[in-house]
Design a protein around this motif. Sequence first.
Motif, PDB file in Angstrom:
ATOM      1  N   PHE A 181       0.878  -1.178   0.000  1.00 26.62           N
ATOM      2  CA  PHE A 181       0.000   0.000   0.000  1.00 26.62           C
ATOM      3  C   PHE A 181       0.912   1.224   0.000  1.00 26.62           C
ATOM      4  CE2 PHE A 181      -1.907  -3.306   2.815  1.00 26.62           C
ATOM      5  CZ  PHE A 181      -2.885  -3.761   1.944  1.00 26.62           C
ATOM      6  N   PRO A 182       1.355   1.673  -1.172  1.00 22.23           N
ATOM      7  CA  PRO A 182       2.417   2.687  -1.238  1.00 22.23           C
ATOM      8  C   PRO A 182       2.074   3.997  -0.520  1.00 22.23           C
ATOM      9  CG  PRO A 182       2.073   1.674  -3.382  1.00 22.23           C
ATOM     10  CD  PRO A 182       0.972   1.171  -2.496  1.00 22.23           C
ATOM     11  N   LYS A 183       0.831   4.459  -0.644  1.00 19.94           N
ATOM     12  CA  LYS A 183       0.485   5.724   0.019  1.00 19.94           C
ATOM     13  C   LYS A 183       0.486   5.547   1.532  1.00 19.94           C
ATOM     14  CE  LYS A 183      -2.444   7.479  -3.730  1.00 19.94           C
ATOM     15  NZ  LYS A 183      -3.870   7.734  -4.082  1.00 19.94           N
ATOM     16  N   VAL A 184      -0.072   4.430   1.985  1.00 15.67           N
ATOM     17  CA  VAL A 184      -0.086   4.149   3.429  1.00 15.67           C
ATOM     18  C   VAL A 184       1.344   4.033   3.944  1.00 15.67           C
ATOM     19  CG1 VAL A 184      -0.702   2.426   5.175  1.00 15.67           C
ATOM     20  CG2 VAL A 184      -2.354   3.023   3.383  1.00 15.67           C
ATOM     21  N   PHE A 185       2.176   3.376   3.184  1.00 20.34           N
ATOM     22  CA  PHE A 185       3.571   3.170   3.592  1.00 20.34           C
ATOM     23  C   PHE A 185       4.313   4.505   3.676  1.00 20.34           C
ATOM     24  CE2 PHE A 185       7.884   1.100   2.464  1.00 20.34           C
ATOM     25  CZ  PHE A 185       8.180   0.888   3.799  1.00 20.34           C
ATOM     26  N   GLY A 186       4.096   5.341   2.661  1.00 24.06           N
ATOM     27  CA  GLY A 186       4.721   6.669   2.687  1.00 24.06           C
ATOM     28  C   GLY A 186       4.253   7.470   3.898  1.00 24.06           C
ATOM     29  N   HIS A 187       2.958   7.374   4.174  1.00 20.72           N
ATOM     30  CA  HIS A 187       2.394   8.063   5.335  1.00 20.72           C
ATOM     31  C   HIS A 187       3.023   7.568   6.630  1.00 20.72           C
ATOM     32  CE1 HIS A 187      -0.643   8.599   8.565  1.00 20.72           C
ATOM     33  NE2 HIS A 187      -0.803   9.772   8.004  1.00 20.72           N
ATOM     34  N   PHE A 188       3.178   6.253   6.732  1.00 19.32           N
ATOM     35  CA  PHE A 188       3.761   5.641   7.931  1.00 19.32           C
ATOM     36  C   PHE A 188       5.190   6.147   8.149  1.00 19.32           C
ATOM     37  CE2 PHE A 188       5.791   1.962  10.126  1.00 19.32           C
ATOM     38  CZ  PHE A 188       4.980   1.925  11.248  1.00 19.32           C
ATOM     39  N   GLN A 189       5.928   6.240   7.068  1.00 15.18           N
ATOM     40  CA  GLN A 189       7.313   6.723   7.173  1.00 15.18           C
ATOM     41  C   GLN A 189       7.368   8.199   7.564  1.00 15.18           C
ATOM     42  OE1 GLN A 189       8.313   5.231   3.190  1.00 15.18           O
ATOM     43  NE2 GLN A 189       9.880   3.921   4.114  1.00 15.18           N
ATOM     44  N   ARG A 190       6.482   8.995   6.962  1.00 19.19           N
ATOM     45  CA  ARG A 190       6.458  10.427   7.316  1.00 19.19           C
ATOM     46  C   ARG A 190       6.076  10.617   8.784  1.00 19.19           C
ATOM     47  NH1 ARG A 190       4.843  10.730   2.002  1.00 19.19           N
ATOM     48  NH2 ARG A 190       2.641  10.384   2.430  1.00 19.19           N
ATOM     49  N   MET A 191       5.139   9.794   9.243  1.00 16.30           N
ATOM     50  CA  MET A 191       4.732   9.887  10.658  1.00 16.30           C
ATOM     51  C   MET A 191       5.912   9.567  11.576  1.00 16.30           C
ATOM     52  SD  MET A 191       1.615  10.922  11.179  1.00 16.30           S
ATOM     53  CE  MET A 191       1.385  10.430  12.890  1.00 16.30           C
ATOM     54  N   ASN A 192       6.643   8.504  11.220  1.00 15.50           N
ATOM     55  CA  ASN A 192       7.778   8.104  12.056  1.00 15.50           C
ATOM     56  C   ASN A 192       8.829   9.206  12.174  1.00 15.50           C
ATOM     57  OD1 ASN A 192       7.837   5.494  13.373  1.00 15.50           O
ATOM     58  ND2 ASN A 192       7.458   4.619  11.343  1.00 15.50           N
ATOM     59  N   ASP A 193       8.851  10.099  11.199  1.00 20.30           N
ATOM     60  CA  ASP A 193       9.834  11.185  11.204  1.00 20.30           C
ATOM     61  C   ASP A 193       9.392  12.407  12.001  1.00 20.30           C
ATOM     62  OD1 ASP A 193      11.660   9.797   9.725  1.00 20.30           O
ATOM     63  OD2 ASP A 193      11.011  10.611   7.795  1.00 20.30           O
ATOM     64  N   ARG A 194       8.144  12.453  12.421  1.00 18.95           N
ATOM     65  CA  ARG A 194       7.670  13.647  13.141  1.00 18.95           C
ATOM     66  C   ARG A 194       8.230  13.668  14.563  1.00 18.95           C
ATOM     67  NH1 ARG A 194       3.375  16.505  10.791  1.00 18.95           N
ATOM     68  NH2 ARG A 194       2.770  17.404  12.803  1.00 18.95           N
ATOM     69  N   PRO A 195       8.710  14.826  14.990  1.00 14.72           N
ATOM     70  CA  PRO A 195       9.279  14.916  16.351  1.00 14.72           C
ATOM     71  C   PRO A 195       8.313  14.436  17.428  1.00 14.72           C
ATOM     72  CG  PRO A 195       9.829  16.878  15.085  1.00 14.72           C
ATOM     73  CD  PRO A 195       8.887  16.081  14.234  1.00 14.72           C
ATOM     74  N   ALA A 196       7.038  14.820  17.339  1.00 21.75           N
ATOM     75  CA  ALA A 196       6.074  14.439  18.383  1.00 21.75           C
ATOM     76  C   ALA A 196       5.902  12.919  18.426  1.00 21.75           C
ATOM     77  CB  ALA A 196       4.726  15.111  18.132  1.00 21.75           C
ATOM     78  N   VAL A 197       5.922  12.300  17.270  1.00 21.80           N
ATOM     79  CA  VAL A 197       5.767  10.838  17.205  1.00 21.80           C
ATOM     80  C   VAL A 197       6.981  10.164  17.835  1.00 21.80           C
ATOM     81  CG1 VAL A 197       5.551   8.862  15.646  1.00 21.80           C
ATOM     82  CG2 VAL A 197       4.244  10.972  15.203  1.00 21.80           C
ATOM     83  N   ARG A 198       8.148  10.691  17.554  1.00 18.85           N
ATOM     84  CA  ARG A 198       9.369  10.122  18.141  1.00 18.85           C
ATOM     85  C   ARG A 198       9.342  10.229  19.666  1.00 18.85           C
ATOM     86  NH1 ARG A 198      14.290  10.003  14.632  1.00 18.85           N
ATOM     87  NH2 ARG A 198      13.524  10.113  12.493  1.00 18.85           N
ATOM     88  N   VAL A 199       8.884  11.372  20.139  1.00 20.29           N
ATOM     89  CA  VAL A 199       8.810  11.574  21.600  1.00 20.29           C
ATOM     90  C   VAL A 199       7.874  10.543  22.229  1.00 20.29           C
ATOM     91  CG1 VAL A 199       7.899  13.137  23.372  1.00 20.29           C
ATOM     92  CG2 VAL A 199       9.400  14.025  21.574  1.00 20.29           C
ATOM     93  N   VAL A 200       6.706  10.341  21.605  1.00 13.03           N
ATOM     94  CA  VAL A 200       5.704   9.434  22.186  1.00 13.03           C
ATOM     95  C   VAL A 200       6.170   7.979  22.089  1.00 13.03           C
ATOM     96  CG1 VAL A 200       3.361   8.552  21.898  1.00 13.03           C
ATOM     97  CG2 VAL A 200       3.772  11.010  21.833  1.00 13.03           C
TER      98      VAL A 200
END
Lengths: 206, 206
Positions: A181-200
């Motif tokens: 699911f390329p769009k979902v996968f891209g979204h997942f990767q972008r989320m992993n890069d967000r500072p707030a996501v890393r903190v949580v």
Amino acid sequence: MLKLFYYRGSCSLASHIALEEAEADYEAVPVDLASGEQTKPAYLAINPKGRIPALVTDRGVLTESLAILAFVAQTHPAASLAPLDDPYAFAQVQAFNTYLASTVHVAYAHGRRAGRWADDPAAITEMKRKVPETMAACFARIEADLPDGPWVMGEAYTICDPYLFTFSGWLAGIGVEIAQFPKVFGHFQRMNDRPAVRVVLAAEAT
Amino acid sequence: MLKLFYYRGSCSLASHIALEEAEADYEAVPVDLASGEQTKPAYLAINPKGRIPALVTDRGVLTESLAILAFVAQTHPAASLAPLDDPYAFAQVQAFNTYLASTVHVAYAHGRRAGRWADDPAAITEMKRKVPETMAACFARIEADLPDGPWVMGEAYTICDPYLFTFSGWLAGIGVEIAQFPKVFGHFQRMNDRPAVRVVLAAEAT
């Protein structure tokens, strides 16, 4: 101060990320689902449904991810986590999150929580068997509907994003390859890069 | 003008009642779930998920009862169908409706729609068998949480009321006696007396 009851990596992750993105004044309190802490009197006094997440506010306790996510967005407007002044756009956000809550999460729950809907062990085994198929069908539907991005609603990051991210993160554990699911996968990767996501993610890993 | 795609007595009843209560400018269009009309190309072009309700607006199509209900409330503020200026109270409304969508409706769906989560006929039979038990447990939870009334949120009639009414109306068909839940039963009777509810039930019966 808000107090979020959560279990690491569970659906409460979405609310946890939203609180962090909103720069809310909150404390995150783990509930050990693995040992059944959510079924004990102490937690049932907080949420009689015995589920997480629960968000304790100065007015009372809120439950259900979808409700908590919208509440965080509405009470922290500076974070722009939802289109608060556009009922149609807000309804699109809510429709996406409802699909996650009532279809995607339910499909997944037939793996670990099949006993909610059947007692016979053979039926539970059969329900568990079908989970990768139903989850893949759900994500095919999401993939078809996602815009080119970067976020679920297009240009604007909203409370849909941490909620989708949470379920996307469960695919590997049930043998569904996210890269199909390329769009979902891209979204997942972008989320992993967000500072707030890393903190949580770091906070929930401790 | 809004256009609601519905099937008589199904979960779309809640949105139908909300539109009528709001005195919205709307048209209700039946979709014959009994003959599988929701799986045909004409309807899939409206809602690719193949479910009802769907609400066609001048901006596009909205799906999912919870999202449609909040949209009707937000776009018809004069009808006071939700506490729009109080995020905490609004979140309580949303939490109640999320419970109906993701727990109660899902419990019920294991009767008629068990094939979503299993292929084996024996498993499907087992899931169907348990439905009265899970639905009774859901309604025991609702009964415990309901205020003395007259409505789900207390004094104010909201978008929770037609949604609960819809599921309450399904209990008899699965052999669950509604009178064992006195508050729910009283609510069901009060709903049946509302002029807007009478108008919608008559319209769906034709």
